[in-house]
Design a protein around this motif. Sequence first.
Motif, PDB file in Angstrom:
ATOM      1  N   ALA A 157       0.887  -1.134   0.124  1.00 59.69           N
ATOM      2  CA  ALA A 157       0.097  -0.092  -0.014  1.00 59.69           C
ATOM      3  C   ALA A 157       0.872   1.290  -0.035  1.00 59.69           C
ATOM      4  CB  ALA A 157      -0.865   0.180   1.140  1.00 59.69           C
ATOM      5  N   SER A 158       0.632   2.024  -0.765  1.00 52.58           N
ATOM      6  CA  SER A 158       1.334   3.355  -1.066  1.00 52.58           C
ATOM      7  C   SER A 158       0.733   4.383  -0.018  1.00 52.58           C
ATOM      8  CB  SER A 158       1.304   4.057  -2.418  1.00 52.58           C
ATOM      9  OG  SER A 158       1.647   5.150  -2.756  1.00 52.58           O
ATOM     10  N   ALA A 159       1.848   4.942   0.463  1.00 51.25           N
ATOM     11  CA  ALA A 159       1.588   6.144   1.288  1.00 51.25           C
ATOM     12  C   ALA A 159       1.310   7.479   0.663  1.00 51.25           C
ATOM     13  CB  ALA A 159       2.554   6.381   2.387  1.00 51.25           C
ATOM     14  N   GLY A 160      -0.117   7.794   0.315  1.00 49.47           N
ATOM     15  CA  GLY A 160      -0.060   8.918  -0.631  1.00 49.47           C
ATOM     16  C   GLY A 160      -0.233  10.170   0.243  1.00 49.47           C
ATOM     17  N   VAL A 161      -0.878  11.176  -0.268  1.00 54.26           N
ATOM     18  CA  VAL A 161      -0.865  12.420   0.268  1.00 54.26           C
ATOM     19  C   VAL A 161      -2.454  12.935   0.219  1.00 54.26           C
ATOM     20  CG1 VAL A 161      -0.306  15.092   0.506  1.00 54.26           C
ATOM     21  CG2 VAL A 161       1.349  13.222  -0.292  1.00 54.26           C
ATOM     22  N   GLU A 162      -3.160  13.047   1.245  1.00 54.51           N
ATOM     23  CA  GLU A 162      -4.529  13.714   1.148  1.00 54.51           C
ATOM     24  C   GLU A 162      -4.587  15.200   0.864  1.00 54.51           C
ATOM     25  OE1 GLU A 162      -7.874  14.250   4.653  1.00 54.51           O
ATOM     26  OE2 GLU A 162      -6.182  13.142   5.058  1.00 54.51           O
ATOM     27  N   ASP A 163      -3.565  15.735   1.145  1.00 56.84           N
ATOM     28  CA  ASP A 163      -3.988  17.215   0.740  1.00 56.84           C
ATOM     29  C   ASP A 163      -2.507  17.989   0.399  1.00 56.84           C
ATOM     30  OD1 ASP A 163      -4.334  19.936   0.099  1.00 56.84           O
ATOM     31  OD2 ASP A 163      -4.808  20.417   2.426  1.00 56.84           O
ATOM     32  N   GLU A 164      -1.962  17.709  -1.024  1.00 57.24           N
ATOM     33  CA  GLU A 164      -0.781  18.205  -1.247  1.00 57.24           C
ATOM     34  C   GLU A 164      -0.559  19.693  -1.020  1.00 57.24           C
ATOM     35  OE1 GLU A 164      -0.200  17.142  -5.487  1.00 57.24           O
ATOM     36  OE2 GLU A 164      -0.499  14.984  -5.063  1.00 57.24           O
ATOM     37  N   GLY A 165      -1.262  20.268  -0.808  1.00 58.70           N
ATOM     38  CA  GLY A 165      -0.938  21.967  -0.938  1.00 58.70           C
ATOM     39  C   GLY A 165      -1.248  22.309   0.520  1.00 58.70           C
ATOM     40  N   ALA A 221     -19.988  11.442  -2.990  1.00 58.92           N
ATOM     41  CA  ALA A 221     -18.704  10.797  -3.435  1.00 58.92           C
ATOM     42  C   ALA A 221     -18.059  12.019  -4.417  1.00 58.92           C
ATOM     43  CB  ALA A 221     -19.470   9.854  -4.729  1.00 58.92           C
ATOM     44  N   PHE A 222     -18.820  13.023  -4.813  1.00 54.43           N
ATOM     45  CA  PHE A 222     -18.087  14.023  -5.564  1.00 54.43           C
ATOM     46  C   PHE A 222     -17.337  15.106  -4.275  1.00 54.43           C
ATOM     47  CE2 PHE A 222     -18.724  18.846  -6.775  1.00 54.43           C
ATOM     48  CZ  PHE A 222     -18.051  18.572  -7.664  1.00 54.43           C
ATOM     49  N   VAL A 223     -17.640  15.228  -3.086  1.00 56.36           N
ATOM     50  CA  VAL A 223     -16.974  15.784  -2.210  1.00 56.36           C
ATOM     51  C   VAL A 223     -15.564  15.067  -1.613  1.00 56.36           C
ATOM     52  CG1 VAL A 223     -16.994  16.788   0.030  1.00 56.36           C
ATOM     53  CG2 VAL A 223     -18.892  17.195  -1.381  1.00 56.36           C
ATOM     54  N   ILE A 224     -16.162  13.897  -1.671  1.00 53.77           N
ATOM     55  CA  ILE A 224     -15.016  12.834  -1.057  1.00 53.77           C
ATOM     56  C   ILE A 224     -13.660  12.949  -2.131  1.00 53.77           C
ATOM     57  CG2 ILE A 224     -14.240  10.359  -0.843  1.00 53.77           C
ATOM     58  CD1 ILE A 224     -17.138  10.111   0.161  1.00 53.77           C
ATOM     59  N   GLY A 225     -14.015  12.817  -3.326  1.00 48.44           N
ATOM     60  CA  GLY A 225     -12.877  12.871  -4.411  1.00 48.44           C
ATOM     61  C   GLY A 225     -12.331  14.141  -4.626  1.00 48.44           C
ATOM     62  N   ALA A 226     -13.151  15.039  -4.436  1.00 48.78           N
ATOM     63  CA  ALA A 226     -12.446  16.517  -4.440  1.00 48.78           C
ATOM     64  C   ALA A 226     -11.515  16.811  -3.283  1.00 48.78           C
ATOM     65  CB  ALA A 226     -13.559  17.539  -4.717  1.00 48.78           C
ATOM     66  N   PHE A 227     -11.870  16.484  -2.276  1.00 46.41           N
ATOM     67  CA  PHE A 227     -10.815  16.747  -1.080  1.00 46.41           C
ATOM     68  C   PHE A 227     -10.043  15.704  -0.596  1.00 46.41           C
ATOM     69  CE2 PHE A 227     -14.170  19.898  -1.098  1.00 46.41           C
ATOM     70  CZ  PHE A 227     -13.632  20.857  -0.497  1.00 46.41           C
ATOM     71  N   ASP A 228      -9.707  14.651  -0.988  1.00 44.90           N
ATOM     72  CA  ASP A 228      -8.890  13.662  -0.816  1.00 44.90           C
ATOM     73  C   ASP A 228      -7.982  13.095  -2.209  1.00 44.90           C
ATOM     74  OD1 ASP A 228      -7.076  11.456  -0.139  1.00 44.90           O
ATOM     75  OD2 ASP A 228      -8.300  10.983   1.757  1.00 44.90           O
TER      76      ASP A 228
END
Length: 535
Positions: free
Chosen positions: A32-40, A236-243
Amino acid sequence: MKIRLPLALVAVAALLAGAGLQILHSPAAVAASAGVEDEGANCAVPALPDAGSLPTNAKLPDPFKKLDGTRMANKSEWTCRREEIKRLAEKFVYGEKPAKPQSVTGTVSRTSITVNVSNAGKSASFSAAVDVPSGTGPFPAVFVLGGFGADTAAIKAAGAAVITYDPYAVGKEGTPRTNKQGAFYSVYGANSSTGLLMAWAWGVSRLIDVIEQSGGSVLRGDATGVTGCSRFGKGAFVIGAFDQRIQLTMPIESGSAGVPIFRGIPGEGAQSLSSAYGEQPWLGDAFGTFTGSPARLPVDTHEMVAMVAPRGLFIMDNPHIVNLGPKSASVAALGGAEVYKALGAGDSITYWSDIQDGNHCANRPEWRTPLQQNIQRYLLKSGSAAGSFHVSSKASGNLAEWRDWTTPSLGGGSASPTPSASASPSASASPSPSASPSSGGPAGGCTATVSLNQWNGGFVATVRVTAGSTQINGWTVSTTLSPTLTITNVWNAARSGSSFSNVQYNGTVPAGQYTEFGFQGTGTATGLTGTCSAR
């Protein structure tokens, strides 16, 4: 929009069922890759405006204009520009999404995920069911909100696991804004100003945290998607936009508080903003002051579409139910697609409302192939099909009516997450692109280049108008448009027969720069060319 879940679940017990999808196996075991929830998250964001000082602007805010008043010039600026949009959306629309809690632990198995969180002395737990396809894994996975989204059988047949996520365990509907319930509010307070949609998004992020920590023996943290229909489409829209760890976002018929632009909902006759705000505490408390004046919002949903860029986005909509705001949703998709294109990822967004069955959340045969292709490309990493725009003539929005900004040509490398064959959305799940350049006069004039994508019975033409050695202040493109063709939609241009002219905001093109317009139609447009003349 209200739905009766038991009836709706029966109606879509097999959304896209019987697709007959080819079984594809995920890559050999990967951790499992350690991604970034919010790059900014670490960007220096200027002070946000106060609600009382916001001007009224009937047009959609410029997604490329930063809070300091300057416009983006390079793709590398998107990380911090996205963070500005994120914080504006949190403050004025959804409420804050807190960062990862102090402690997140849990377990992952082939049947379930458990999550335990604690923060500032408060804690909560919740779980989600897991259904894996045949094989040993690790598997990519799609979060299906309430079991109510894209067909789980089709998802599994494509080689991805299904995570059935119960949003109500994290943010319960039917509660007053002053006494919100669920795991999120157990940690952050029952009177939190954050709405349910953002609470649901926080819950999925914590599930991904646990997947990433699990070692990757069952599920892959670097290959997750999300889907949901109706109220769960909003989620689903908000989930995808914010992670930004979500690789594929698939909202279905999301309606008001979902994809449709807030500014367009009153005029379209969709579920009113006051109704959506009052029906359930989906939106953040702060949005209550904008239900009658959405033109005061410093953000709109086309920018939330853009927040998903350059990741995969497949928006499915229903043009037969005005209450869902499908015309406003198409404008949001077209507006967000401008950011996708500017980042070099234009083929990573799909919008599809050209469907026959008008029942809410019904089985859509038109979506079967693009569903498979999106899963293959973004979760299995085994496909490269370009995105598609199939906008129904019943609910076709015109982006040109909603914007007074142009799309810049950004410097820097491509932001596309996967190899692509096109820099803009195609018009079919199986496009056959062609480019037909034509000369439009002397070096100081302009040229027009037509990129044509067609399928059986229809096409979309994207026309790039490029200025020569001097700036142009107006343009007209004459095309070889056959009278047998029927044009169903035009954006970023005014049409007169087979000629297209600039609209107010895109007539001025600096030397060596370009602007684009497009149109969709029925018939065969093979060999379509354009000739540009400048003013």
